[in-house]
Enzyme design. Structure first.
Site, PDB file in Angstrom:
ATOM      1  N   HIS A 142       0.832  -1.216   0.000  1.00  0.00           N
ATOM      2  CA  HIS A 142       0.000   0.000   0.000  1.00  0.00           C
ATOM      3  C   HIS A 142       0.864   1.262   0.000  1.00  0.00           C
ATOM      4  O   HIS A 142       0.860   2.056   0.953  1.00  0.00           O
ATOM      5  CB  HIS A 142      -0.965  -0.013   1.187  1.00  0.00           C
ATOM      6  CG  HIS A 142      -2.075  -1.002   1.038  1.00  0.00           C
ATOM      7  ND1 HIS A 142      -3.282  -0.871   1.692  1.00  0.00           N
ATOM      8  CD2 HIS A 142      -2.168  -2.145   0.294  1.00  0.00           C
ATOM      9  CE1 HIS A 142      -4.066  -1.896   1.354  1.00  0.00           C
ATOM     10  NE2 HIS A 142      -3.396  -2.684   0.518  1.00  0.00           N
ATOM     11  N   GLU A 235     -12.632   1.831  -5.824  1.00  0.00           N
ATOM     12  CA  GLU A 235     -13.321   3.095  -6.052  1.00  0.00           C
ATOM     13  C   GLU A 235     -12.712   3.883  -7.206  1.00  0.00           C
ATOM     14  O   GLU A 235     -11.490   3.875  -7.408  1.00  0.00           O
ATOM     15  CB  GLU A 235     -13.260   3.977  -4.803  1.00  0.00           C
ATOM     16  CG  GLU A 235     -14.015   3.428  -3.621  1.00  0.00           C
ATOM     17  CD  GLU A 235     -14.025   4.394  -2.445  1.00  0.00           C
ATOM     18  OE1 GLU A 235     -14.597   4.026  -1.406  1.00  0.00           O
ATOM     19  OE2 GLU A 235     -13.457   5.500  -2.552  1.00  0.00           O
TER      20      GLU A 235
END
Length: 366
Positions: A142, A235
């Site tokens: 990440h 998203e």
């Protein structure tokens, strides 16, 4: 739909919605590349390609590799860590500057870093760090790491939440889980939304992100970003400075254990996504298409999928998402790391694999 093979290139007549049929072919420009991560283009049209293991390549028009640049900073290569984006300066023809993002540090303390360098004949020169994300973390995942220029010449940088530090995405005192806006020397623009807030990092531009690995600026200045959800809830967001995009307070995804992260898919004061994928496709790379090769697709977004495989097109009308679909069916099942619009109007695609490839998608008649 009819398919035929011609000179080892696939031709396809693909219906992609009303008045959007496109006949194309897919060319293999280069192959045998170990986990290519990003492709960008120099003013002369030559592609620059980063390999996650730490190499920066310059390809020729025929796919040959004329340059493997020396002087590239050594990244921290583990799991999702490595060399990420490369982005030429808008004034590259005059200053020969490029910007690179990569995982920097050690297993105990690592972070996303951005450097500026001058592209020499066969090596990077004057390599200067301009941003190192803080705080550091002890997870090799990440990182975000996407770069894009705004029309005013400032630089956007995406950062991930570090996986185990997801609450930091909501903390304005942390650079994790954000998009940041800086000048090309690393200084902070005075008009950043939190520049005068003593309780916030002045580089913050937006926050509440999980792991954004797609960033594109439209020719109208609109900024689009996509980010990985957990189990579901990938998203697509349209960014506005100072806005909170919700992670982890609001998400359509579940934790990897199957438990709910939050009861909310939307929350007051937080911007919901313009589109979301459940189950996850693991989106990666993002292109605003403004080329002439496929006029019906002009103004749309294209992105890759790592988990689901293939390339997706997001149909935009007046800045809103009206449809989403998988295109180029012969790429389904292949991990796509990056998608970009080339200066030739073609769509350029990176296949993420130990034996990865650079592909070019052009009209069938070219």
């Amino acid at each position: 739909m009819r398919r035929r093979l011609l000179s080892s290139l696939l031709l396809l007549l693909l219906a992609v919605g009303p008045a959007r049929a496109a006949e194309y072919r897919i060319e293999t420009v280069a192959e045998g590349l170990a986990f290519p991560w990003c492709i960008a283009f120099l003013p002369d049209g030559d592609p620059l390609v980063t390999l996650r293991g730490g190499e920066l390549l310059r390809l020729a028009g025929d796919g040959a590799v004329p340059v493997r640049y020396g002087g590239v900073p050594e990244p921290y290569v583990r799991s999702q860590g490595g060399l990420f984006d490369v982005l030429p300066d808008p004034a590259f023809a005059e200053n020969r500057l490029v910007y690179l993002s990569y995982a920097h540090g050690t297993p105990e303390a690592n972070a996303t870093r951005v450097v500026r360098a001058r592209l020499g004949a066969d090596r990077l020169e004057d390599v200067t760090p301009i941003l190192t994300v803080a705080p550091t973390k002890d997870t090799p995942v990440h990182y975000g790491g996407k770069l894009a220029f705004l029309p005013d010449g400032t630089l956007l940088v995406t950062t991930g939440d570090g996986f185990d530090y997801r609450e930091a995405a909501q903390r304005r005192t942390s650079l994790l889980g954000k998009t940041l806006r800086i000048h090309t020397d690393g200084s902070i623009p005075e008009d950043n939304p939190f520049a005068d807030d003593p309780a916030a990092e002045p580089a913050l531009w937006t926050f509440g992100h999980r792991n954004p690995q797609g960033l594109a600026v439209g020719d109208d200045g609109t900024v689009w970003l996509h980010e990985h959800g957990p189990r579901g809830g990938d998203e697509l967001n349209r960014l506005e400075p100072g806005t909170n995009y919700g992670w982890p307070v609001a998400t359509f995804g579940l934790d990897y254990s199957g438990q709910r992260i939050t009861p909310y898919t939307e929350y007051p004061g937080m911007e919901p996504p313009r589109f979301q994928w459940t189950p996850s496709i693991a989106p990666s790379g993002l292109a605003w298409y403004d080329g002439d090769a496929f006029p019906a697709w002009r103004g749309d977004l294209f992105l890759g999928a790592l988990a689901a495989g293939g390339v997706r097109r997001v149909d935009l009308e007046d800045g809103e998402v009206v449809a989403e679909e998988t295109v180029f069916p012969e790429l389904e099942g292949r991990r796509i790391r990056d998608v970009r619009t080339g200066p030739d109007g073609a769509l350029w695609v990176l296949v993420d694999a130990e034996d990865g490839a650079v592909l070019r998608i052009v009209p069938a008649g070219d």
